[in-house]
Design a protein around this motif. Structure first.
Motif, PDB file in Angstrom:
ATOM      1  N   SER A 169      -5.950  -0.100   6.088  1.00  0.00           N
ATOM      2  CA  SER A 169      -5.755  -0.937   4.885  1.00  0.00           C
ATOM      3  C   SER A 169      -7.074  -1.371   4.266  1.00  0.00           C
ATOM      4  O   SER A 169      -7.228  -2.501   3.802  1.00  0.00           O
ATOM      5  CB  SER A 169      -4.908  -2.178   5.221  1.00  0.00           C
ATOM      6  OG  SER A 169      -3.672  -1.820   5.787  1.00  0.00           O
ATOM      7  N   LYS A 216      -1.542  -4.129   5.181  1.00  0.00           N
ATOM      8  CA  LYS A 216      -0.591  -3.974   4.073  1.00  0.00           C
ATOM      9  C   LYS A 216       0.804  -3.615   4.577  1.00  0.00           C
ATOM     10  O   LYS A 216       1.816  -3.990   3.951  1.00  0.00           O
ATOM     11  CB  LYS A 216      -1.076  -2.907   3.109  1.00  0.00           C
ATOM     12  CG  LYS A 216      -1.127  -1.498   3.698  1.00  0.00           C
ATOM     13  CD  LYS A 216      -1.636  -0.477   2.713  1.00  0.00           C
ATOM     14  CE  LYS A 216      -1.669   0.930   3.320  1.00  0.00           C
ATOM     15  NZ  LYS A 216      -2.181   1.917   2.364  1.00  0.00           N
ATOM     16  N   LEU A 217       0.895  -2.894   5.703  1.00  0.00           N
ATOM     17  CA  LEU A 217       2.192  -2.473   6.211  1.00  0.00           C
ATOM     18  C   LEU A 217       3.058  -3.650   6.647  1.00  0.00           C
ATOM     19  O   LEU A 217       4.272  -3.508   6.791  1.00  0.00           O
ATOM     20  CB  LEU A 217       2.015  -1.525   7.395  1.00  0.00           C
ATOM     21  CG  LEU A 217       1.263  -0.227   7.118  1.00  0.00           C
ATOM     22  CD1 LEU A 217       1.221   0.636   8.372  1.00  0.00           C
ATOM     23  CD2 LEU A 217       1.897   0.541   5.972  1.00  0.00           C
ATOM     24  N   ASP A 254       3.406   3.454   4.078  1.00  0.00           N
ATOM     25  CA  ASP A 254       3.300   2.531   2.945  1.00  0.00           C
ATOM     26  C   ASP A 254       4.094   3.034   1.734  1.00  0.00           C
ATOM     27  O   ASP A 254       3.784   2.683   0.605  1.00  0.00           O
ATOM     28  CB  ASP A 254       1.836   2.322   2.556  1.00  0.00           C
ATOM     29  CG  ASP A 254       1.182   3.568   1.983  1.00  0.00           C
ATOM     30  OD1 ASP A 254       1.757   4.667   2.129  1.00  0.00           O
ATOM     31  OD2 ASP A 254       0.096   3.449   1.377  1.00  0.00           O
TER      32      ASP A 254
END
Length: 474
Positions: free
Chosen positions: A16, A25-26, A110
């Motif tokens: 990320s 972000k995940l 993502d």
């Protein structure tokens, strides 16, 4: 004839680096579910089995989050401890797919908006073409840094070129690689093992397999998605919000297909785990979160927010009411501007009105509290009327105490019930009373000072204030 079974690999080991935030972000929630949780759940919904999740740390937060969100899924785990590109990440699944032969879905962790139907369609196209590898492609309004799909003069895929390595003519190509693949395993492994690292980053690119397979005469298919927005990835805050909008539209569209009526579909917020019954009517600006279930034919008026609650059939929740951790029975009415706090249970046909707050209480069938009332830690029987301004005084400064109001009781307006206290069946509590002792059944409880009228008092008070003489004793 249906395509054969398919395994899946979710690439979730990224660092990320482009996503400027304090966590990966995940793990960010989209409609109440993490980015990677969406991907894993949708793989399972598309009958992908087994699903291998490639992570950077076997004991890290991604593993913990996925296990929490998809607890019953038979997942397998692989670790890419050192980030060396997508080709290397896929290879890390080799030990856990050692005995598997057949097609494997490869999807970035993502890309949460890829629908199960799209995965099935991609699988079907791969199977029908007898392809060695099939990749999802699309034409985006803003292709940005997506890799470009290069085709020959016959329209066949010949390579995928990463954006950084494209020349100006290739960057002008509108068709992009969306990062979703199906390839034959273990044939794919053979090609991955022959990859060489790119000199700029030292990484092994999965996309390099495309040109190598084409050069060997292996069939490679580019499957163009009807809605490429499904496969948008999350690398920036802007992309996170864009993908959330895509998911929100998908969720609403699915419930419309099932018979839910939204008066303004683009002005509601539905969590991923919300369940709506048939013929439910949802007005604008409604927010439904968590494990919320709404029964058939229930109506939710503007500004309603419901979280982790169950609302029965044929109920009405009026404007700007908030319901959290509660059970609302069939044909109940709540609001407008009411609040049900966790632990509240409304039995069938109960009515909670405007500016009424209920906490950790059970309200019996047909009972009502319609105005300006607080009911906390209370058990209210059937067919009880709670008058305006009533308060259960449940907290003594140290601990909470229960109030019990039995069936068919009438509580007059502006009453205070000081817990612990019980009002017996059929009793009446006179308006303005402060009840500190139990009330026997069928009794009238009056707990207020006796009224005394002093005639002429106001005129005498006025004369004194104006300095006029008054009679002795006045």
């Amino acid at each position: 004839m249906r395509a054969e079974r398919i395994a899946g690999i979710v690439l979730a080991a990224g660092q990320s680096t482009r996503f400027k935030a304090g966590r990966q972000k995940l793990l960010f929630p989209l409609l109440g579910r993490s980015v990677v949780g969406w991907v894993v759940r949708r793989c399972r919904q598309a009958d992908v089995d087994p699903v291998v999740v490639v992570v950077a740390d076997a004991d890290g937060p991604v593993v913990e989050q996925v296990r929490r969100e998809v607890p019953d899924a038979p997942l397998r785990w692989a670790v890419q401890a050192v980030p060396r590109g997508t080709g290397d990440a896929v290879l890390q699944a080799r030990p856990v797919l050692e005995d598997y032969q057949g097609p494997v879905l490869i999807i970035n962790g993502d890309t949460p908006a890829v629908r199960p139907e799209t995965i099935r369609s991609l699988h079907e196209a791969h199977w029908r073409a007898g392809a060695a590898l099939t990749l999802a492609t699309g034409v985006l309004a803003d292709p940005a840094a997506y890799g470009r799909v290069l085709r020959d003069e016959h329209g066949r895929v010949r390579a995928v070129r990463e954006w950084a390595e494209c020349d100006p003519a290739e960057r002008a190509i509108p068709e992009v690689n969306l990062g979703v693949y199906i390839a034959e395993w273990p044939l794919l492994v053979e090609y991955l093992e022959r990859l060489t690292p790119h000199p700029d980053k030292g990484e092994y690119y999965l996309t390099d397999v495309v040109a190598r397979m084409v050069a060997d005469g292996r069939p490679v298919v580019g499957y163009r998605l009807q809605d490429p927005a499904e496969a948008l990835g999350v690398n920036t805050w802007e992309e996170l919000h864009t993908v959330q909008d895509v998911l929100a539209r998908q969720v609403v569209r699915e419930w419309v297909r099932r018979g839910v009526h939204f008066l303004a579909p683009d002005r509601v917020w539905l969590g991923a785990d919300v369940v709506l019954g048939a013929d439910v009517v949802v007005y604008p600006d409604v927010v439904l979160e968590g494990a919320t279930v709404i029964g058939d034919r229930t109506v939710l008026y503007p500004g309603v927010r419901i979280r982790d609650s169950r609302v029965g059939a044929d109920a009405v929740v009026w404007d700007h009411s908030v319901i959290e951790g509660s059970l609302v029975g069939d044909r109940c009415q709540v609001g407008p501007m009411a609040r049900l706090r966790p632990g509240t249970v409304l039995e069938a046909e109960a009515r909670i009105g405007n500016f009424v707050e209920v906490k950790n209480s059970r309200i019996g069938t047909g009972s009502k509290a319609l105005h300006l009332t607080y009911l906390g830690d209370a058990t209210v029987g059937r067919n009880v009327n709670v008058g305006a301004g009533t308060i259960t005084c449940n907290y003594d400064g140290f601990q909470k105490h229960p109030t019990v109001i039995e069936d068919d009781v009438f509580i007059g307006s502006d009453s205070q019930l000081v817990a612990p206290v019980r009002v017996g069946r059929g009793a009446y509590v006179a308006a303005g009373s402060t009840i500190t002792r139990d009330v026997p059944p069928d009794s009238l409880a009056i707990a207020r000072a006796r009224q005394e009228n002093k005639e002429g008092w106001v005129e005498r008070r006025r004369r004194r204030a104006q300095g006029h003489p008054t009679s002795p004793g006045e």
